[in-house]
Design a protein around this motif. Structure first.
Motif, mmCIF file in Angstrom:
data_model
loop_
_atom_site.group_PDB
_atom_site.id
_atom_site.type_symbol
_atom_site.label_atom_id
_atom_site.label_comp_id
_atom_site.label_asym_id
_atom_site.label_seq_id
_atom_site.Cartn_x
_atom_site.Cartn_y
_atom_site.Cartn_z
ATOM 1 N N ALA A 1 0.837 -1.213 0.000
ATOM 2 C CA ALA A 1 0.000 0.000 0.000
ATOM 3 C C ALA A 1 0.867 1.256 0.000
ATOM 4 O O ALA A 1 0.574 2.235 -0.689
ATOM 5 N N ARG A 2 1.954 1.242 0.754
ATOM 6 C CA ARG A 2 2.849 2.413 0.805
ATOM 7 C C ARG A 2 3.503 2.654 -0.553
ATOM 8 O O ARG A 2 3.610 3.793 -1.004
ATOM 9 N N PHE A 3 3.952 1.574 -1.217
ATOM 10 C CA PHE A 3 4.560 1.752 -2.538
ATOM 11 C C PHE A 3 3.524 2.250 -3.551
ATOM 12 O O PHE A 3 3.839 3.048 -4.425
ATOM 13 N N GLN A 4 2.289 1.769 -3.437
ATOM 14 C CA GLN A 4 1.246 2.182 -4.387
ATOM 15 C C GLN A 4 0.644 3.547 -4.040
ATOM 16 O O GLN A 4 -0.029 4.153 -4.873
ATOM 17 N N SER A 5 0.893 4.035 -2.832
ATOM 18 C CA SER A 5 0.262 5.289 -2.392
ATOM 19 C C SER A 5 0.693 6.492 -3.229
ATOM 20 O O SER A 5 0.096 7.561 -3.149
ATOM 21 N N VAL A 6 1.713 6.306 -4.049
ATOM 22 C CA VAL A 6 2.123 7.369 -4.976
ATOM 23 C C VAL A 6 0.939 7.766 -5.878
ATOM 24 O O VAL A 6 0.834 8.910 -6.313
ATOM 25 N N ILE A 7 0.012 6.829 -6.118
ATOM 26 C CA ILE A 7 -1.150 7.107 -6.984
ATOM 27 C C ILE A 7 -1.999 8.224 -6.380
ATOM 28 O O ILE A 7 -2.287 9.233 -7.037
ATOM 29 N N SER A 8 -2.404 8.054 -5.110
ATOM 30 C CA SER A 8 -3.271 9.069 -4.494
ATOM 31 C C SER A 8 -2.496 10.336 -4.129
ATOM 32 O O SER A 8 -3.060 11.437 -4.110
ATOM 33 N N GLU A 9 -1.215 10.193 -3.890
ATOM 34 C CA GLU A 9 -0.370 11.378 -3.626
ATOM 35 C C GLU A 9 -0.396 12.297 -4.859
ATOM 36 O O GLU A 9 -0.606 13.510 -4.752
ATOM 37 N N GLU A 10 -0.236 11.678 -6.036
ATOM 38 C CA GLU A 10 -0.279 12.454 -7.278
ATOM 39 C C GLU A 10 -1.675 12.990 -7.559
ATOM 40 O O GLU A 10 -1.821 14.130 -8.012
ATOM 41 N N ILE A 11 -2.711 12.181 -7.303
ATOM 42 C CA ILE A 11 -4.086 12.637 -7.555
ATOM 43 C C ILE A 11 -4.350 13.932 -6.790
ATOM 44 O O ILE A 11 -4.899 14.894 -7.339
ATOM 45 N N ARG A 12 -3.932 13.987 -5.531
ATOM 46 C CA ARG A 12 -4.179 15.183 -4.706
ATOM 47 C C ARG A 12 -3.510 16.415 -5.317
ATOM 48 O O ARG A 12 -4.124 17.468 -5.447
ATOM 49 N N GLN A 13 -2.253 16.246 -5.707
ATOM 50 C CA GLN A 13 -1.512 17.378 -6.294
ATOM 51 C C GLN A 13 -2.146 17.799 -7.624
ATOM 52 O O GLN A 13 -2.309 18.989 -7.897
ATOM 53 N N GLN A 14 -2.498 16.808 -8.455
ATOM 54 C CA GLN A 14 -3.032 17.103 -9.785
ATOM 55 C C GLN A 14 -4.423 17.726 -9.706
ATOM 56 O O GLN A 14 -4.733 18.652 -10.461
ATOM 57 N N LEU A 15 -5.254 17.233 -8.788
ATOM 58 C CA LEU A 15 -6.592 17.818 -8.611
ATOM 59 C C LEU A 15 -6.499 19.264 -8.153
ATOM 60 O O LEU A 15 -7.237 20.119 -8.615
ATOM 61 N N LYS A 16 -5.563 19.527 -7.236
ATOM 62 C CA LYS A 16 -5.372 20.896 -6.727
ATOM 63 C C LYS A 16 -5.046 21.832 -7.887
ATOM 64 O O LYS A 16 -5.604 22.917 -8.009
ATOM 65 N N ALA A 17 -4.153 21.373 -8.761
ATOM 66 C CA ALA A 17 -3.753 22.195 -9.909
ATOM 67 C C ALA A 17 -4.917 22.415 -10.878
ATOM 68 O O ALA A 17 -5.062 23.490 -11.457
ATOM 69 N N LYS A 18 -5.775 21.391 -11.038
ATOM 70 C CA LYS A 18 -6.860 21.483 -12.018
ATOM 71 C C LYS A 18 -8.123 22.151 -11.473
ATOM 72 O O LYS A 18 -8.842 22.810 -12.208
ATOM 73 N N SER B 1 -8.908 22.293 -5.521
ATOM 74 C CA SER B 1 -9.102 21.480 -4.309
ATOM 75 C C SER B 1 -8.395 20.141 -4.464
ATOM 76 O O SER B 1 -8.429 19.534 -5.530
ATOM 77 N N GLU B 2 -7.777 19.680 -3.391
ATOM 78 C CA GLU B 2 -7.085 18.380 -3.434
ATOM 79 C C GLU B 2 -8.055 17.214 -3.317
ATOM 80 O O GLU B 2 -7.699 16.074 -3.593
ATOM 81 N N LEU B 3 -9.275 17.501 -2.865
ATOM 82 C CA LEU B 3 -10.191 16.412 -2.538
ATOM 83 C C LEU B 3 -11.320 16.265 -3.562
ATOM 84 O O LEU B 3 -12.076 17.200 -3.802
ATOM 85 N N PRO B 4 -11.452 15.069 -4.152
ATOM 86 C CA PRO B 4 -12.624 14.800 -4.987
ATOM 87 C C PRO B 4 -13.798 14.451 -4.068
ATOM 88 O O PRO B 4 -13.616 14.340 -2.859
#
Length: 396
Positions: free
Chosen positions: A209-226, A229-232
């Motif tokens: 889970a820790r190795f895969q958590s890069v997925i949601s880490e990126e989602i938060r950053q990318q959503l904030k930019a788009k 808000s970081e949260l869907p």
């Protein structure tokens, strides 16, 4: 009952609520204990992180894009983003974890790598990192899965891996896992077992889970930019054992505002006896080294799962997900083989993306979410559909 303070991390004994732990034969105690006592120290040392991040960037191709699916958004009357894990090197999220684990294996002084695989994506990802680091690689795969995922078998062999068929039981993922565990018991000193999902004895569910958590880490950053808000409002992923889901959910599970949606494989239908919808059919039990929900008979015999998708064809679910289900933190839905096939063709024609059959299960249940115009749904597009083309062609 052992409680956890966070949905994303287990307690010291490896339990997420009632689920987890390490139920292992004495022969494996040394291996698992070595991992448990050292994995966090190794993973978070500066040199490890530097090499891990560099490989994620230059080899895996991260960050993967967060794509606004305009036509799907219009169809369902909400904003729908796709996290494009299908664009990772090897075609799925599995590589995030194998890169991390091969670096860990090196630092533990291991020379030989074993793995289990269902759809073959984890096998390919393991064979890939073994080639990268010059390590021997043995992949166990159910005989039935070898037939239905032939392109991935060819890729593993080309990458130098030995593919060993599992010929017992249903000849699928569960049986491949049994064989891999047997191998590890017989070769405890020089071998590291790269488990491909958030299953197995502690610390595997947490480590993967820790190795895969890069997925949601990126989602938060990318959503904030788009969106600012970081949260869907919703994060959705398909779940077999559940590694892409664990990665997509990780940085959102402790955010009450975000709905967590997991989609299982209903096969021919939840109550047909040909299904892999673990949370609908399962009861607490022990499988492959941890306590979780699994499909079993009254006397504890594992019930053979069925799904058209080899990656979801598993009779259990990771303990992190079992806890999300048990505590009602996650919404668990399921899609049948037919619904997943229809969704795959629909997404291909609507967005120009051919998804893996696994991910297609998530697309199949969007309408069940009853989305509104203010909702922002992120779907983890866990893999691409190349490996499933034979199945798709059969249904054209």
């Amino acid at each position: 009952m052992t409680m956890t303070t966070s949905y994303k991390q287990p307690n010291a004994q490896g339990y997420y609520g009632k689920f987890g732990g390490a139920y292992i034969p004495e022969m494996l105690h040394q291996n698992v204990e070595e991992l448990r006592t050292r994995y966090l120290d190794i993973m978070y040392e500066a040199e490890f992180q530097k090499e891990f991040q560099q490989l994620l960037r230059d080899y895996v191709g991260r960050p993967t894009p967060l794509f606004l699916a305009e036509r799907l958004s219009k169809e369902f009357g909400a904003t729908i983003y796709l996290k494009r894990e299908d664009l990772c090197h090897t075609g799925a999220h599995k590589i995030n974890n194998t890169v991390g684990q091969i670096l860990l294996a090196q630092r533990l002084g291991k020379k030989r790598i074993i793995a289990e695989t269902g759809a073959g994506q984890h096998g390919v990802a393991t064979a890939t990192v073994c080639a990268l680091k010059g390590m021997e690689c043995i992949v166990y795969m159910g005989e039935k899965d070898i037939e239905r995922q032939a392109p991935n078998v060819a890729r593993m062999k080309m990458l130098g891996a030995t593919v060993v068929p599992a010929t017992s039981g249903s000849k699928t993922l569960k049986d491949a896992t049994n064989e891999a565990i047997r191998d590890w018991i017989n070769n405890p000193h020089d071998t590291h077992y790269i488990i491909g999902s958030v299953v197995g004895p502690h610390p595997y569910p947490d480590m993967v889970a820790r190795f895969q958590s890069v997925i949601s880490e990126e989602i938060r950053q990318q959503l904030k930019a788009k969106t600012g808000s970081e949260l869907p409002t919703h994060v959705m992923a398909c779940v077999g054992g559940g590694s892409n889901a664990a990665g997509a959910f990780y940085h959102f599970v402790d955010e009450p505002a975000v709905k967590i949606v997991a989609v299982e494989a209903a096969g021919h239908g939840v109550n047909t006896g040909m299904s892999a919808a673990t949370t609908a059919l399962g009861t607490p039990g022990i499988l492959h080294g941890s306590k979780s929900l699994l499909m079993q008979t009254a006397d504890g015999q594992v019930v053979e799962p069925h799904s058209i998708s080899a990656g979801l064809d598993y009779p259990g679910i990771g303990p992190m997900h079992a806890n999300l289900f048990d505590t009602h933190r996650g919404i668990f839905l399921s899609a049948t083989d037919e619904q997943a096939l229809a969704a795959a063709f629909h997404v291909a024609k609507t967005e120009g993306i051919i998804p893996a059959l696994e991910t297609a299960h998530a697309f199949a249940v969007i309408d069940q979410l009853k989305l509104s115009s203010t909702d922002v749904l992120v779907i983890c597009l866990s893999g691409r559909g190349d490996k499933d083309l034979a199945t798709y062609m059969n249904h054209m």
